[in-house]
Design a protein around this motif. Structure first.
Motif, PDB file in Angstrom:
ATOM      1  N   GLN A   1       2.968   2.141 -12.801  1.00  0.00           N
ATOM      2  CA  GLN A   1       2.245   3.089 -11.959  1.00  0.00           C
ATOM      3  C   GLN A   1       1.712   4.266 -12.775  1.00  0.00           C
ATOM      4  O   GLN A   1       0.584   4.710 -12.563  1.00  0.00           O
ATOM      5  CB  GLN A   1       3.142   3.581 -10.832  1.00  0.00           C
ATOM      6  CG  GLN A   1       3.347   2.541  -9.736  1.00  0.00           C
ATOM      7  CD  GLN A   1       4.235   3.050  -8.616  1.00  0.00           C
ATOM      8  OE1 GLN A   1       5.370   3.480  -8.849  1.00  0.00           O
ATOM      9  NE2 GLN A   1       3.722   3.006  -7.401  1.00  0.00           N
TER      10      GLN A   1
ATOM     11  N   ARG B   1       0.832  -1.211   0.000  1.00  0.00           N
ATOM     12  CA  ARG B   1       0.000   0.000   0.000  1.00  0.00           C
ATOM     13  C   ARG B   1       0.864   1.257   0.000  1.00  0.00           C
ATOM     14  O   ARG B   1       0.547   2.248  -0.676  1.00  0.00           O
ATOM     15  CB  ARG B   1      -0.931   0.000   1.217  1.00  0.00           C
ATOM     16  CG  ARG B   1      -2.056  -1.030   1.134  1.00  0.00           C
ATOM     17  CD  ARG B   1      -3.091  -0.781   2.216  1.00  0.00           C
ATOM     18  NE  ARG B   1      -2.529  -0.964   3.555  1.00  0.00           N
ATOM     19  CZ  ARG B   1      -2.535  -2.104   4.233  1.00  0.00           C
ATOM     20  NH1 ARG B   1      -3.067  -3.193   3.685  1.00  0.00           N
ATOM     21  NH2 ARG B   1      -2.034  -2.179   5.445  1.00  0.00           N
TER      22      ARG B   1
ATOM     23  N   GLY C   1       2.581   1.352  -3.513  1.00  0.00           N
ATOM     24  CA  GLY C   1       1.626   1.323  -4.608  1.00  0.00           C
ATOM     25  C   GLY C   1       1.917   0.322  -5.692  1.00  0.00           C
ATOM     26  O   GLY C   1       1.387   0.429  -6.798  1.00  0.00           O
TER      27      GLY C   1
END
Length: 261
Positions: A248, A197, A200
């Motif tokens: 990402q 988390r 990411g």
């Protein structure tokens, strides 16, 4: 991703639903021998047996579905008439009707259109394979895929699912709400989930399959739990941290598209 599916393997850069090209990407009632299951239960159980087998004869499908042979034959012939199953030599396999109906499904509205161009660019920039995944019944379900130069996409036993603990599954479990249908998680999972988390992105360095590495990032439609994951699959020679950064950026672009931005 266009809305048509093709039966041939997708070319590099083409997103495909469930591993199939999507760009260019029956009244209820008791079934004899099936206890309280209705006709629909029996038919769908039989379709699942056909899917697992790929192609099989009557005896095998009766055994796999748990139906009497006479019931299996009757349902198969009805499914053949509907185009849901087709005959192949002395056996049966999935038919074109199921292929067509499956194209109307996507895990979240707008996902295909939001992912089309970002995924094209990602495959072109990295040469790696790319997949979009969701969690279903405690497993990672591949709902769309694009083979890269190495073509590394095939899940175990030619199915459409991986274990939940792939990178693609981990990034979803880490951001999910409580109550997922998973087996007991390892004691180290809370720490790992927190790290996923925080950064990411989740990594898989040949942990699930030898010679296959993967990075995955979450896809969001709102500020809640992720609705899907984007995974980039390559070999050990790929620089995973670099792939993670590119993934990402792509994930943010898809998430923005999902939110209508």
């Amino acid at each position: 991703m266009s809305e048509g599916l093709g039966a041939t393997a997708p070319r590099s850069g083409e997103l495909s639903a469930g591993g199939v090209d999507r760009l260019s990407w029956p009244d209820s009632g008791a079934v004899p021998g099936a206890g309280r299951r209705g006709v629909l239960d029996g038919a769908f159980g039989l379709l699942a047996a056909v899917q697992r087998a790929g192609e099989a004869g009557l005896t095998t499908l009766a055994s796999e579905s748990g139906l009497p042979k006479t019931t299996t034959y009757r349902l198969l012939e009805q499914l053949v008439e509907l185009g849901a199953v087709e005959r192949c030599g002395a056996g049966y396999r999935m038919g074109p009707r199921m292929f067509q109906l499956g194209q109307g499904w996507q895990p979240h509205r707008g996902l295909w259109s939001a992912a089309r161009e970002p995924v094209r660019r990602l495959v072109g920039a990295t040469g790696a394979s790319v997949a979009i995944n969701v969690l279903r019944d405690g497993q990672t379900l591949v709902v769309a895929s694009v083979p890269g130069e190495a073509g590394l996409l095939t899940p175990p036993q030619n199915s459409l699912t991986w274990p939940w603990f792939t990178a693609a599954g981990k990034v979803l479990v880490a951001g999910a709400r409580p109550g997922l249908p998973l087996d007991q998680l390892p004691a180290s999972w809370p720490r790992e989930a927190a790290a996923i988390r925080e950064r990411g992105v989740a990594f898989d360095r040949e942990e699930v399959m030898a010679g296959v590495c993967c990075v995955a990032v979450p896809l969001y439609k709102d500020d809640g739990a992720p609705v899907a994951s984007l995974s980039v699959i390559g070999g050990p020679s790929h620089h995973l941290e670099r792939l993670g950064g590119i993934a990402q950026l792509t994930g943010r672009a898809i998430s923005a598209g999902l939110r209508g931005r």
